[in-house]
Design a protein around this motif. Structure first.
Motif, PDB file in Angstrom:
ATOM      1  N   GLY A 174     -59.215-105.665  76.724  1.00 41.88           N
ATOM      2  CA  GLY A 174     -59.524-104.520  77.575  1.00 41.88           C
ATOM      3  C   GLY A 174     -58.592-103.364  77.322  1.00 41.88           C
ATOM      4  O   GLY A 174     -57.470-103.351  77.833  1.00 41.88           O
ATOM      5  N   LEU A 195     -67.652-103.454  71.491  1.00 41.79           N
ATOM      6  CA  LEU A 195     -66.418-103.471  72.277  1.00 41.79           C
ATOM      7  C   LEU A 195     -65.652-102.186  71.961  1.00 41.79           C
ATOM      8  O   LEU A 195     -65.207-101.983  70.833  1.00 41.79           O
ATOM      9  N   ALA A 224     -74.186-101.741  80.680  1.00 47.08           N
ATOM     10  CA  ALA A 224     -72.922-102.034  80.018  1.00 47.08           C
ATOM     11  C   ALA A 224     -73.149-102.837  78.739  1.00 47.08           C
ATOM     12  O   ALA A 224     -74.172-103.514  78.568  1.00 47.08           O
ATOM     13  N   VAL A 252     -65.686-104.643  82.752  1.00 46.33           N
ATOM     14  CA  VAL A 252     -66.818-104.082  82.019  1.00 46.33           C
ATOM     15  C   VAL A 252     -66.316-103.275  80.824  1.00 46.33           C
ATOM     16  O   VAL A 252     -66.079-102.070  80.929  1.00 46.33           O
ATOM     17  N   PRO A 253     -66.112-103.908  79.671  1.00 48.32           N
ATOM     18  CA  PRO A 253     -65.859-103.128  78.454  1.00 48.32           C
ATOM     19  C   PRO A 253     -67.193-102.540  77.962  1.00 48.32           C
ATOM     20  O   PRO A 253     -68.203-103.231  77.921  1.00 48.32           O
ATOM     21  N   LEU A 303     -66.805 -94.972  83.229  1.00 49.13           N
ATOM     22  CA  LEU A 303     -65.433 -95.113  82.752  1.00 49.13           C
ATOM     23  C   LEU A 303     -64.585 -93.926  83.186  1.00 49.13           C
ATOM     24  O   LEU A 303     -63.444 -94.083  83.618  1.00 49.13           O
ATOM     25  N   GLY A 356     -62.086-100.431  79.204  1.00 46.25           N
ATOM     26  CA  GLY A 356     -63.074-101.002  80.113  1.00 46.25           C
ATOM     27  C   GLY A 356     -62.610-100.842  81.540  1.00 46.25           C
ATOM     28  O   GLY A 356     -61.462-100.479  81.795  1.00 46.25           O
ATOM     29  N   TYR A 416     -73.679-110.085  77.874  1.00 46.91           N
ATOM     30  CA  TYR A 416     -73.522-108.992  76.915  1.00 46.91           C
ATOM     31  C   TYR A 416     -74.850-108.666  76.247  1.00 46.91           C
ATOM     32  O   TYR A 416     -75.794-109.468  76.227  1.00 46.91           O
ATOM     33  N   ALA A 427     -68.624 -99.732  79.420  1.00 47.90           N
ATOM     34  CA  ALA A 427     -69.354 -99.214  80.581  1.00 47.90           C
ATOM     35  C   ALA A 427     -69.993 -97.876  80.222  1.00 47.90           C
ATOM     36  O   ALA A 427     -69.591 -97.219  79.246  1.00 47.90           O
TER      37      ALA A 427
END
Length: 527
Positions: free
Chosen positions: A127, A284, A235, A186-187, A194, A130, A278, A189
């Protein structure tokens, strides 16, 4: 990028190069050792080439503005959204983030190409761009916030949850009930989500409503698989589980947004992942923190500026704009003042500084920035050249008002205030760069001196500094091989340069030859 890139340091190096050159955000589609389809995105809110006329295009896109929007328009848009009616999120049955679902023993965070971004880092960080989603036990407040997390093993992460941060406040509320904190991360988003998560909004304000106010439409959310939280449906990746109330593990060090890497990490709370959902071919996003500009400056710094501008205006102060110059690594807040309105209000320079300090340093935004520079409105605070020129030519240690409030002015309660670090008497400074009696030369004739020192809030000491001694380390504390201070992030191999045993590991001092004596610069903002 079609060519194969290794998540181990190479992704971080390419991302840093994109920041430094204003290149487009690199999308890594072929990653060494990664599962097919898994991708990484570097520099999601990095600056573009200033010659394009759209240097802030990625930042503008985050908040729903045209790509040619500049700093002033972006900040005013953020402030306007703070005063608009919140637009509540809309729950939907499912979304792209549910295309793949893994729960229980099927959870494996190693499935994702988690990068090692800096050679100084103590681990791989899942992260870096995120948002955390947590909710109070009584359900009255849901917080979306940004904080880093490092990969510990296939089902746990480790990261900070400071008491002054909203995630820390909510964790404490859960701990008082004897339970762990329900949590999601939430990576990837939606960009506006964000950005809202990076805004220092007051406690007990739900960021999901601010997202709707910012974009003009509600954000779509879905219910998590395991703990009843709601996350953005569009996401890329969603992690679900809980934030432990008592378990900690080593975290860090990590390359920091100031541009330094500290030598040691410390124990931080553990995040347990019980489900992961996901998209197909998930992305990512990656922020490779370090020397500006990167997302800690473009997103977080801009959000801080907007929040500071709003609180100063709400107090009736004659402030025209506030801006965190990216080059100052979110350590400066530059504030411009309407001279005519200041005269109408009968504020002299000392009164102006006192009023700004009293208002700003009692706010969440004021806790985040240790130095404030106040200029007249003939200075464009979004132009670092003009700010430095004003600081160099209009601010004098013997005559310019400067106020250093007690560091204990801030605590997690409302209004938020911060307690002093051990041994520190003060942390923040406000300098007034008044307009001199002589008229300024036209911009083409202005010259800016170099080497202005700074005051360190960690120690509370006002001293001259050298270019290679970071905040928190006094010149006499930096010994051989960097003892007593962090190393500067440069992308070079660790270790001291030959003939310079007194420098921190990985540091460099541009323009100073080996064996040359470093000139000390007097702090231009000292009392």
């Amino acid at each position: 990028m079609g060519r194969s890139v290794d998540p181990h340091l190479e992704v971080g190096a390419v991302t840093r190069r994109a920041y430094e050159t204003g290149a487009p955000a690199p999308l890594f589609i072929s990653l060494t050792g990664a599962a097919p389809g898994h991708r990484l995105l570097g520099a999601p809110a990095g600056l573009g080439d200033p010659r394009s006329g759209a240097a802030h295009a990625r930042l503008a896109a985050h908040v729903g503005l045209p790509r040619d929007a500049g700093p002033r328009r972006i900040v005013e848009h953020l402030v306007a959204a703070m005063h608009a009616d919140p637009v509540a999120p809309v729950e939907v049955a499912t979304g792209p983030c549910k295309q793949n679902v893994r729960t229980g023993d099927d959870v494996d965070l190693e499935l994702f190409p988690v990068p090692l971004l800096h050679q100084e880092d103590g681990g791989r960080y899942f992260g870096t761009y995120g948002l955390h989603v947590v909710r109070t036990p009584d359900g009255s407040w849901t917080s979306w916030s940004v904080a880093r997390t490092t990969l510990r093993d296939r089902r746990t992460l480790v990261g900070p949850a400071m008491a002054q941060q909203h995630v820390g406040m909510i964790r404490e509320a859960w701990r008082e009930t004897g339970r762990h904190t329900l949590w999601a991360m939430v990576p990837g988003a939606p960009p506006a989500a964000l950005a809202a998560a990076g805004m220092p909004l007051p406690a007990h304000v739900d960021e999901d409503g601010y997202v709707g106010a910012l974009t003009g439409s509600p954000v779509e959310v879905v219910r998590t698989e395991t703990n009843g939280l709601y996350v953005p449906a569009n996401a890329e990746i969603v992690l679900e589980g809980y934030l432990s109330s008592d378990e900690t593990a080593p975290e860090g060090p990590m390359g920091e947004y100031h541009g330094y890497a500290f030598p040691d990490g410390k124990k931080q709370p553990v995040f347990h992942v019980e489900a992961v959902t996901y998209r197909d071919d998930p992305i990512l996003p990656v922020c490779a923190a370090g020397v500006p500009p990167e997302e800690n400056h473009t997103i977080w710094g801009t959000m801080i500026a907007a929040a500071a501008l709003d609180v100063l205006r709400a107090a009736g102060l004659p402030v025209t704009l506030a801006w965190c110059p990216y080059e100052a690594a979110t350590c400066w807040l530059a504030v411009s003042v309407d001279r005519a309105r200041r005269a109408e209000l009968g504020l002299d320079r000392a009164g102006l500084i006192r009023s700004i300090a009293d208002v700003l340093f009692a706010s969440h935004a004021g806790w985040l920035v240790p130095k404030v520079i106040v200029v007249d409105d003939d200075i464009d605070v979004t132009d670092i050249g003009q700010v430095v020129w004003a600081l160099a030519t209009r601010c004098h240690p013997d005559t310019a008002p400067s106020r250093t409030p007690p560091a204990s002015r801030w605590s997690p309660t409302s209004p938020p205030r911060r307690s002093a670090p051990p041994g520190a008497a003060s942390r923040s400074r406000t300098a007034c760069c008044r307009t001199p009696s002589a008229a300024p030369l036209p911009p083409s004739a202005r010259r800016t001196p170099a080497n202005c020192g700074s005051t360190c809030w960690r120690t509370g000491r006002t001293t001259a500094t050298t270019p290679d001694v970071p905040c928190g380390a006094m010149p006499d504390q930096v010994g051989r091989d960097g003892a007593g201070g962090p190393a500067r992030l440069t992308g070079r191999r660790r270790g001291s340069a030959p003939g310079r045993p007194g420098r921190p590991r990985g540091s460099r001092v541009p323009g100073v030859e080996a064996g040359a004596r470093r000139p000390y610069a007097v702090d231009a903002v000292q009392n």
